[in-house]
Each structure stands twice: as C-alpha cells, then as structure tokens.
Design a protein around this motif. Structure first.
Motif, mmCIF file in Angstrom:
data_model
loop_
_atom_site.group_PDB
_atom_site.id
_atom_site.type_symbol
_atom_site.label_atom_id
_atom_site.label_comp_id
_atom_site.label_asym_id
_atom_site.label_seq_id
_atom_site.Cartn_x
_atom_site.Cartn_y
_atom_site.Cartn_z
ATOM 1 N N ALA A 1 1.069 -1.031 0.104
ATOM 2 C CA ALA A 1 0.050 -0.015 0.029
ATOM 3 C C ALA A 1 1.122 1.277 -0.164
ATOM 4 O O ALA A 1 0.716 2.189 -0.738
ATOM 5 N N LYS B 1 -2.987 -18.083 -12.054
ATOM 6 C CA LYS B 1 -1.794 -17.325 -12.904
ATOM 7 C C LYS B 1 -2.326 -15.782 -12.630
ATOM 8 O O LYS B 1 -3.284 -15.446 -13.138
ATOM 9 N N ILE B 2 -1.246 -15.152 -12.417
ATOM 10 C CA ILE B 2 -1.780 -13.606 -12.084
ATOM 11 C C ILE B 2 -0.960 -12.697 -12.740
ATOM 12 O O ILE B 2 0.327 -12.933 -12.769
ATOM 13 N N LYS B 3 -1.302 -11.749 -13.536
ATOM 14 C CA LYS B 3 -0.591 -10.691 -14.169
ATOM 15 C C LYS B 3 -0.436 -9.465 -13.420
ATOM 16 O O LYS B 3 -1.754 -9.143 -12.754
ATOM 17 N N VAL B 4 0.729 -8.994 -13.018
ATOM 18 C CA VAL B 4 1.154 -8.090 -12.138
ATOM 19 C C VAL B 4 0.724 -6.792 -13.267
ATOM 20 O O VAL B 4 1.694 -6.868 -14.298
ATOM 21 N N ASN B 5 0.042 -5.730 -12.696
ATOM 22 C CA ASN B 5 -0.086 -4.624 -13.715
ATOM 23 C C ASN B 5 0.821 -3.224 -13.003
ATOM 24 O O ASN B 5 0.733 -2.100 -13.895
ATOM 25 N N THR B 6 1.512 -3.544 -12.220
ATOM 26 C CA THR B 6 2.376 -2.390 -11.538
ATOM 27 C C THR B 6 3.736 -2.943 -11.704
ATOM 28 O O THR B 6 4.248 -4.116 -12.106
ATOM 29 N N ASP C 1 2.446 1.781 -3.086
ATOM 30 C CA ASP C 1 1.339 1.611 -4.480
ATOM 31 C C ASP C 1 1.678 0.464 -5.542
ATOM 32 O O ASP C 1 1.512 0.576 -6.542
ATOM 33 N N ALA D 1 1.411 -3.848 -6.376
ATOM 34 C CA ALA D 1 0.582 -4.951 -6.208
ATOM 35 C C ALA D 1 1.051 -5.770 -5.122
ATOM 36 O O ALA D 1 2.359 -5.751 -4.649
ATOM 37 N N CYS D 2 0.300 -6.574 -4.543
ATOM 38 C CA CYS D 2 0.589 -7.416 -3.496
ATOM 39 C C CYS D 2 0.210 -8.946 -3.791
ATOM 40 O O CYS D 2 -1.092 -8.878 -4.172
ATOM 41 N N ALA D 3 0.787 -9.889 -3.442
ATOM 42 C CA ALA D 3 0.267 -11.204 -3.523
ATOM 43 C C ALA D 3 0.779 -11.919 -2.545
ATOM 44 O O ALA D 3 2.033 -11.999 -2.219
ATOM 45 N N THR E 1 2.475 -17.342 -9.841
ATOM 46 C CA THR E 1 1.628 -18.449 -9.916
ATOM 47 C C THR E 1 1.539 -18.740 -8.277
ATOM 48 O O THR E 1 2.123 -18.570 -7.396
#
Ligand SMILES: Cc1cc2nc3c(=O)[nH]c(=O)nc-3n(C[C@H](O)[C@H](O)[C@H](O)COP(=O)(O)OP(=O)(O)OC[C@H]3O[C@@H](n4cnc5c(N)ncnc54)[C@H](O)[C@@H]3O)c2cc1C
Ligand SMILES: Nc1ncnc2c1ncn2[C@@H]1O[C@H](COP(=O)(O)O)[C@@H](O)[C@H]1O
Lengths: 319, 261
Positions: A106, A140-145, A109, A111-113, A129
């Motif tokens: 946070a 499967k996760i695409k990180v946009n930051t 700013d 992304a967090c996984a 993953t």
C-alpha cells in the motif's frame, strides 16, 4: 536488471532457512539481490545474510525493534525498498510476512500477492503463480504495476547451497514506534521447541489421539526423531495443543521431508498446510479417511497400538 | 461504539471445484459467507453484547447469494447492512475493495472495523490491512482475542511468529480476525425471522459517491489471467491387517524406499 529485495526471516536471533531459499530463486532468475533485516541485536548476522546470497544488507538494528510491531517493521522494509529501488520485495512465509507485505504494498502503491509458488519476469512484465481456495486451484496472475510485494509459500523455492553473496552493509535508521497499536508483551510457549517450519520431520496429532495421554504417546515418537510437533485444529480447539502448533490453512504451512498425520481425518483446511511435504505417512483407524488420498504410506489401524510399534521399529533401524 | 464488519460471499470450499480452459466451472458451485467473516460478525456481536455498540456490515457484490449472507449476518445479530452492488466490480483486487470500504467508513464515523483475516476464495489476507493503510489507522491482523478497555481503546491478542502478542490499540482501528477468536453462533429462529424484515441499504458506486477511476484508475494492480488445476497428490500404498506386520513394513519403506528416516 531486475532487483529483488528479500526480507530476512529472523527468529530468536537466528536467520531462518527461507531467506536463502528466496535469495537462491532471485539469483536463479538473474536478479540483483539485497536483503533487509529488522530487529534488535542482529548486526552480527550480516555475514550470514551475505552467505545466504545477498549482495547488499540493509540492517535496521534497534532496541525498539525487539518485539514485533507491524508499522515500524513496514517502515524499515519500505526504506530499504526505496534505497535499493527494488522491483520485487519478497517475504518468506510467516505471520510477519502476512502482516507486513500488504502494508508495504500500500505504501509503495504496488501490487501484493500472498502465498506465491512461482514468479516469472519477462522484460517489465511480472507474472506469478499461487494456490487459492484452500489449494483447490492454482491462479496465474498478471501484475499490472512495476513493483510487486509477495509472500512466498513455504517450500516453494529450494535453497542452492552453492550460492553466496558479498557483504555490503547499509544501516537503516530506527523507525518511529507505533503509538496507536502498542505491543505490551509476547507470550511464548514455543521457545526451545523445534520450529515446525525448519524441521525435517513433522509429526502432527488430531482428534484421534483423544487426550493428553495420547499426545504424550506421540510426543515420545517426535522426540525420538527430533521432529517438529504439530496439530490439527480440532486439538487446538479442545485446548489440548497450543494455537501456534496448528498446521493448515490458518496455521503453519509446512513442507518437511516426512510428515506424519496421526489420528487426523484430512479436512481440506488441514491438507492446505501439509501437502507440500515430500513424503506423507498417515495413521488412521478409518480406511475411508480422506488423509489417505494424499498419503504416500497409510496405516489403517488404532494409533494407540501402532505408535509404540512405530517407535520400536524406528529404533531398530536407527540403532 | 460503532462497529463495521465486512462480509464476502465465497464459493463453498467443501464442494468439488473443477477447472476447464483456464476458468472455474460455475456449474454446481454454491456460495456461502466467508468463514472468517462469520468470526468477524461474531466478534462484533459479542462486543455489542458486552458493551454498548451499534453494528453495521458492508458487503460488496450483488445477487441472491449476497442477500442470503447479509440476512445471515442480520440473524446473527448485526443491526445495519450496506451493500455495494455495481457491475464495474467484476474484475477487482484487494486495493479496490479496500477503496470502497474506505468510502463506507468515511461516511459512517465508525470506531472499529473488523474483517476476516482472509477470504476463502482468494486466500490473500490483504483487504483489511490495505484498508487500514488507506485510512492511516492502526491495524492488527490475525487477532485471536479482543476486549474493549474503554470507548477509545481495545486490547487484542494476535498470533505472531514469536508467540501470542498482546497489544493495546487506540480507536478508531482495523482488526482482522482469525478463526481461533470464537465459535460463530448458529442463528436462532427468532433472529432468522427478524432478519427477513430488516432493510438492506443498497447502492452502486455513484450512490456511494465514488467513481471507478478513483478506485483503481480503471485497472486493478493485478489480475487473474488463468485458473489451473492444482497438482493433486496420488494416494500411495495403504496397509491394512496385523498392526505389527504392517507397521514394520511401512517403517522399512520409509527408510529404504522414501529414504526419509
Ligand atoms: C475457516 C477454517 C479454517 C480452518 N483451519 C484449519 C487449520 O488451519 N488446520 C486444521 O487442522 N483444521 C482447520 N480447520 C478445521 C478442519 O475443517 C477440521 O475440522 C479439522 O482439521 C479436523 O481435525 P481432526 O482431523 O483432528 O479431527 P477429526 O476430523 O475429528 O478427525 C479425527 C480422525 O481421527 C481418527 N481416529 C479416531 N480415533 C483413532 C484411533 N484410535 N487411531 C487412529 N485414528 C483414529 C478418525 O478416524 C478421524 O479420521 C479449519 C476450519 C475452518 C472452517
Ligand atoms: N467483496 C468484498 N466484500 C466485502 N468484504 C470483502 C470483500 N473482499 C474482501 N473483503 C473482506 O476482506 C477480508 C480479506 O479478504 P482477502 O484480502 O481477499 O483475503 C475478507 O474476510 C472480507 O471480510
């Protein structure tokens, strides 16, 4: 070049194995590595931190950091992340990681996984993953930051004993204490016991052991093997085992060489914490118990009869 | 004391979940209240019973399944419900949910926000903690015990790496609760009847006074691109019969086949 900052996992003044696992993965990706260590009386760990595979060691060492408090811990990690210009910030699997990672994300700013099992970096694109829904699916996760803060699942990355880094210590200034959430004391019922996360063998008891006598019986086996001693939630709920012994979705996630489940039915919430183990042995008197679906070796029988024989047979082969 | 709890609808994890072509097959799934949110509701209701408190829940999402879990919250003893239902929320992440709950908080002057430690569908455990950062409020996660000290302070225990940590928190604050904190009550018939009559305050993002752009700038920080089957372990060898015989056999296998002893 990708820069990965690993948050050192330190418990009772000792650097935990997960730090080297994360740094090994970071180096295998080809990233530049640094580590941030937060605590009191930890400066002497800088050589260990370099040995674990980091090329820069950010160290926040202050009396005020003796007891864990999430806000100051966060400030230290954010400080190191900014100085290092980290692209990825990785925590080993721990309650500290789970509490601090979202805060760091946070503040940056980013992304967090949680609970990642893999990370791919392709140019600027980070893809990860992770398991979800009590391990029933993988995502499967695409990180946009540009930056990602992640907690790495226990046992996801393997330590490469051949790596080591170079010592280059950067001292961080002591953070402001949290005056609004003040840590008063820590009740530890685990000191001196084998850490579940580190143990090569973990033996857990479930409702099938019934009472203290059953626990003592299995504890004998755990002592013979210098194994970590864990529990299902049913035993914690019954007040027979301490909460920090709970293995599972809300407890510890363990991935030892050998996991023994004694008198545990195998509810998905329990399985979520132990199916990463290399080998699983289950003892249960119910041949239909779901634990047998994940066990490499299953003994259908009464644990009160089986455990003494187990001890004898193991003594025989261990001499 | 004014307490806000969060309520999320999640897929029933006890049922089979199948994946095909990168997506979860919806057919046959059922939805329930997130188990840790049941703990959050129970925590709020117990605080209300011990001290004077007004309890409100916030739920993000629409449809019958969400209405069902809100009614359950009422039946357990929650006083008010706010439901944010907007089609824009299909593709969200914890920061977006946290941004919405932030807005709800700001309009209600609450003293305490209680969320579950994680949601059973995401298993991420972020929303409550990120919310606290957005609001610049003190936050304690993984709470296993809570007690009001006075109107402005609470005492909590959390399970941390070093043991049970005991903290004193100044309100307003956010806590996320673990399942160890309590045993959620089963709603009684009277509560269920009353719950049917209570009014849910439903609004979309515009009604809440927030735009999609304000939330994620139009895009979440991360998005799920694919679901995959988990690698499931295969059942191995199961032995039945004479305890002495099969136990000796298994020890031999552990030592010489698996090589873990
Ligand atoms: C939100 C949530 C989170 C949870 N998190 C966790 C978690 O982190 N960890 C966890 O463990 N659980 C968790 N649970 C609880 C979980 O669903 C189960 O209730 C729990 O794991 C059951 O524990 P158990 O296997 O010991 O007990 P039971 O399910 O009662 O099983 C006892 C087993 O012992 C066997 N048995 C009985 N007597 C004997 C004997 N003499 N010899 C051999 N076998 C015998 C029985 O056949 C049975 O299979 C969670 C639940 C929820 C809702
Ligand atoms: N869509 C939502 N509606 C209401 N509460 C939510 C929502 N998403 C997350 N939460 C709350 O945040 C907690 C943590 O969720 P997560 O970060 O997804 O693990 C849950 O226990 C919920 O109480």
């Amino acid at each position: 070049m990708t820069k990965i900052l690993v948050v050192a996992d330190i418990k009772e003044g000792v650097l935990k194995g997960s730090t080297k696992e994360l740094l090994s993965k970071a180096r295998a990706i080809g990233a530049k590595t640094a580590v941030v260590a937060v605590g009191s009386d930890i400066e002497s760990l800088s050589a260990d931190l370099a040995d674990a595979g980091s090329d820069t060691q950010y160290i926040a060492d202050d009396k005020s950091l003796d007891l864990f408090s999430a806000a100051p811990f966060t400030s230290c990690v954010v400080d190191a992340a900014k100085q290092f210009e980290a692209g990825l910030i990785w925590f080993g699997f721990s309650e500290t990681g789970k509490a601090v990672a979202p805060r760091v994300a946070a503040q940056l700013d980013a992304a967090c996984a949680s609970d990642i099992t893999d990370a791919q970096i392709d140019g600027d694109q980070i893809t990860i993953t992770r398991p979800a829904i009590a391990n029933k699916v993988m995502q499967k996760i695409k990180v946009n930051t540009e930056q990602l803060v992640a907690v790495v699942r226990a046992g996801a990355f393997e330590a490469d004993e051949s790596i080591s880094g170079t010592q280059n210590v950067v001292k961080l200034s002591a953070p402001e204490p949290d005056l609004k959430a003040v840590i008063k004391e820590v009740l530890s019922d685990a000191s001196g016991e084998i850490d579940l996360g580190d143990a090569d063998i973990v033996i857990s008891v479930g409702r099938g052991v019934k009472d203290q006598a059953g626990i003592d019986l299995v504890k004998g086996l755990a002592d013979d093997l210098t194994a970590g001693f864990g529990s299902s939630r049913a035993m914690v709920d019954a007040g027979l085992m301490a909460q920090n012994k709970q293995v599972g979705q809300t407890g510890k996630i363990v991935a030892p060489n050998l996991y023994m489940a004694l008198g545990i039915s195998g509810a998905i919430q329990h399985l979520a914490g132990m199916t990463g183990s290399k080998t699983i042995l289950a003892v249960n008197k119910d041949p239909e118990a779901p634990i047998f679906n994940v066990a490499d070796y299953g003994i259908v029988g009464d644990l009160f009869e089986v455990v003494p024989i187990l001890r004898e047979e193991i003594k025989k082969i261990k001499g | 004391m004014k307490i806000l709890t969060t309520l999320k609808k999640v897929v029933d994890v006890e049922l089979n979940i199948n994946v095909e072509n990168g997506a979860i097959i919806e057919d046959g799934l059922q939805y329930v209240m997130n188990a840790w949110d049941e703990n959050a509701v129970e925590t709020a209701v117990q605080l209300k019973e011990k001290n004077k408190a007004e309890t409100t829940l916030v739920n993000i999402g629409g449809g019958d399944d969400n209405t069902k879990i809100i009614r359950k919250g009422f039946a357990m003893g929650i006083d008010n419900a706010i439901q944010i239902d907007d089609p824009a929320l299909e593709n969200s992440d914890p920061s977006i949910y946290a941004g919405i709950i932030q807005k709800v908080y700001e309009q209600g002057e609450y003293d305490l926000i209680i969320t579950g430690k994680q949601a059973q569908d995401t298993d991420s455990g972020q929303t409550g903690i990120i919310l606290a950062e957005f609001l610049e409020l003190p936050c304690v996660s993984n709470v296993i015990d809570i007690e009001a000290i006075d109107d402005q302070h609470i005492k909590v225990s959390r399970l941390g790496d070093a043991g049970t940590e005991i903290l004193e928190i100044e309100l307003p604050a956010v806590v996320t609760v673990s399942d160890g904190i309590n045993e959620p009550r089963l709603p009684a018939m009277r509560g269920i009847m009353m719950a049917k009559k209570k009014k849910i305050s439903v609004m979309d993002l515009a009604g809440l006074g927030i735009s999609w752009d304000e939330l994620g700038g139009g895009s979440p920080k991360s998005e799920i691109t694919e679901f995959m089957k988990s690698e499931t372990r295969q059942a191995g060898q199961k032995f039945e019969g004479d305890a002495a015989e099969i136990t000796a056999k298994v020890v031999d296998l552990l030592a010489n086949e698996a090589k873990v002893l």
